[in-house]
Enzyme design. Structure first.
Site, PDB file in Angstrom:
ATOM      1  N   ASN A 167       0.889  -1.113  -0.030  1.00  0.00           N
ATOM      2  CA  ASN A 167       0.097   0.122  -0.012  1.00  0.00           C
ATOM      3  C   ASN A 167       0.831   1.228  -0.077  1.00  0.00           C
ATOM      4  OD1 ASN A 167      -2.806  -1.131  -0.206  1.00  0.00           O
ATOM      5  ND2 ASN A 167      -2.583  -1.858   1.953  1.00  0.00           N
ATOM      6  N   HIS A 168       2.127   1.070  -0.151  1.00  0.00           N
ATOM      7  CA  HIS A 168       3.153   2.212  -0.110  1.00  0.00           C
ATOM      8  C   HIS A 168       3.189   2.946  -1.680  1.00  0.00           C
ATOM      9  CE1 HIS A 168       4.734   2.997   4.249  1.00  0.00           C
ATOM     10  NE2 HIS A 168       3.760   2.093   4.103  1.00  0.00           N
ATOM     11  N   TYR A 202       5.941   7.636   2.463  1.00  0.00           N
ATOM     12  CA  TYR A 202       4.965   8.955   3.215  1.00  0.00           C
ATOM     13  C   TYR A 202       5.278  10.081   2.267  1.00  0.00           C
ATOM     14  CZ  TYR A 202       4.134   5.284   6.477  1.00  0.00           C
ATOM     15  OH  TYR A 202       3.859   3.947   7.391  1.00  0.00           O
ATOM     16  N   ARG A 220       9.965  10.281   4.757  1.00  0.00           N
ATOM     17  CA  ARG A 220      10.685   9.811   5.639  1.00  0.00           C
ATOM     18  C   ARG A 220      11.857   8.976   4.763  1.00  0.00           C
ATOM     19  NH1 ARG A 220       8.137   4.974   8.975  1.00  0.00           N
ATOM     20  NH2 ARG A 220       8.622   3.719   7.175  1.00  0.00           N
ATOM     21  N   HIS A 223       7.838   7.185  17.558  1.00  0.00           N
ATOM     22  CA  HIS A 223       7.674   5.696  17.450  1.00  0.00           C
ATOM     23  C   HIS A 223       9.154   5.085  18.093  1.00  0.00           C
ATOM     24  CE1 HIS A 223       7.699   1.721  16.065  1.00  0.00           C
ATOM     25  NE2 HIS A 223       8.442   1.835  14.987  1.00  0.00           N
ATOM     26  N   HIS A 277      10.353  -6.088  17.802  1.00  0.00           N
ATOM     27  CA  HIS A 277       9.822  -5.041  17.048  1.00  0.00           C
ATOM     28  C   HIS A 277       8.414  -4.877  17.372  1.00  0.00           C
ATOM     29  CE1 HIS A 277       8.225  -2.243  13.903  1.00  0.00           C
ATOM     30  NE2 HIS A 277       9.410  -1.308  14.338  1.00  0.00           N
TER      31      HIS A 277
HETATM   32 ZN    ZN Z   1       9.835   0.587  14.097  1.00  0.00          ZN
END
Ligand code: ZN
Length: 438
Positions: A97-98, A163, A179, A240, A247
């Site tokens: 979806n990016h 993004y 980013r 984040h 993770h």
């Molecule tokens: Zn992360």
């Protein structure tokens, strides 16, 4: 059959196919075709609204709506995403979806899309501002102004982006924020003063780094950039804590700051100068809007009023919460809605006390996109008319169309709960509901 008869038949058949008007303008959205994160995905320019979205193979597709003739053109495939798989996956969670494109129209009417990056693959070389991911941030431009029919690649932005977000200033300068890699990467911008033909090198805004107390955790960020008052750029962002081992995906807190594009300096909401790139320590000390503690957040949106004061929506847990800077303090946060899922909103400010938000949410399986309004500076919000509602569906919202006309404000894609494939119908909603395709 004579050639003439065949011709007449084809005219009849084509005419018949297109005789039925539809509420949607395309049905080849794919996966999650739009989001407020890659933004904006649409812009009104010189009588036409251009709309981009993720289509099959996660490639960028574009349509155009002529407001005068009320005619649609497209979809046109504007590029190829390196994130796409062939054949297309059939399960929703297999789509990255990016591929979702961000769109901007430059001063000469050329349309630009940036798409297909999820941090950039290892093979693309060394990423000095972050860690590798996948895909490749790609920039394409329409070959001709105000014409979506043909496209060319401009190899002038970092391939490590994800993004992607375009900010356009009144003087024509265009900033591309993104980013610069996977989670553990800086957020940066590249600036163009010539309509995206040349971009300056990336400048880091938010710094990723290993935490001193726990080297397994890196400070990482999610951010949403938007044109502020005059030649400023406003940003709301979230922290984040990114663990190398073990993770997880927590995001916390809300922050705000702005850029003065005259000298590229940055300051906090009180006008105090910031040192770039902003670290977690500096963000906590100078730019914090809300400490959410252990409550998770998802990226909010930020708009600025005529006085230059920010208004921010942050998705906190299952709630949508509104923040407003009054000039000397953040107003007490106000919970707008809490008993729904899939909340996504964007808004515009009519005056510091009056704002209107387009909010998408799902209530008991029914997706809706409705106006919400405040007239008292956000203390009270009323749900007003709905532009669209769909049973047994989720409606995904893009950010507001840049320079939108009232009849075409926002792009929405529809995900039906009982749908077997990943194709999505695409809608352009305005004050009278969907812009129909005749
Ligand atoms: Zn992360």
């Amino acid at each position: 059959m004579s050639t003439l008869l065949a011709f007449l038949l084809s005219v009849f058949v084509v005419g018949f196919v297109f005789a039925e008007p539809t509420d949607y303008f395309a049905d080849n959205g794919f996966g999650k075709p739009v989001s407020t994160m890659q933004h904006p995905c649409a812009e009104y320019f010189n009588g036409v609204t251009y709309v981009a979205y993720q289509g099959p193979h996660e490639d960028p597709y574009i349509c155009a709506y002529n407001h005068k003739t009320r005619q649609w053109s497209g979809p046109v495939k504007a590029g190829t995403s390196s994130l796409g798989n062939s054949p297309d996956p059939t399960e929703a969670d297999e789509v990255d979806n990016h591929g979702r494109p961000a769109l901007v129209v430059d001063g000469t009417g050329h349309i630009h899309l940036v798409f297909g990056g999820h941090g950039g693959a290892w093979r693309l070389g060394r990423n000095t501002l972050g860690t590798p991911g996948s895909g490749r941030q790609t920039h394409v431009m329409s070959t001709n102004p105000e014409d979506i029919s043909s496209w060319e690649i401009l190899d002038n932005v970092s391939p490590f982006g994800t993004y992607s977000q375009f900010v356009k200033l009144p003087d024509g300068d265009i900033y591309l924020f993104y980013r610069h890699g996977s989670h553990r990467s800086d957020w940066v911008y590249q600036k163009s003063t010539d309509g995206c033909r040349v971009f300056a090198a990336p400048v880091s805004v938010l710094k990723h780094k290993r935490q001193t107390a726990d080297p397994n955790i890196h400070d990482a960020w999610y951010a949403w950039f938007h044109k502020g008052k005059g030649d400023t750029i406003a940003v709301t962002y979230h922290h984040h804590p990114c663990a190398v081992i073990g993770h997880k995906k927590p995001r916390n807190n809300g922050y705000y700051m702005r850029m003065n594009c005259g000298d590229d300096s940055w300051e906090n909401v009180r006008g105090e100068r910031l040192t770039l790139p902003v670290t977690k320590e500096s963000a906590d000390e100078h730019t914090l809007v809300v400490d959410t503690g252990t409550e998770g957040v998802r990226t909010g949106v930020c708009r600025v009023d005529d006085e230059g004061h920010p208004h921010i929506f942050i998705k906190q847990g299952a709630r949508l919460v509104y923040y407003r800077w009054t000039g000397d303090a953040w107003q007490e946060p106000v919970v707008i809605t809490r008993e729904s899922t899939g909340q996504e909103g964007d808004f515009f400010i009519e005056s510091p006390m009056e704002s209107r938000m387009l909010l998408s949410q799902t209530i008991e399986g029914k997706g809706e996109v409705c106006w919400w309004r405040t007239t008292d500076g956000g203390l009270k919000w009323e749900r007003e008319t709905c532009l669209m509602a769909s049973e047994n569906a989720e409606l995904l919202l893009g950010s507001l169309v840049r320079n939108a006309r009232p009849e075409a404000r926002v792009v929405v894609s529809e995900i039906k709960a009982d749908q077997r494939n990943l194709s999505r119908k695409m809608y352009l909603l305005g004050d009278s509901g969907p812009v129909r395709r005749e």
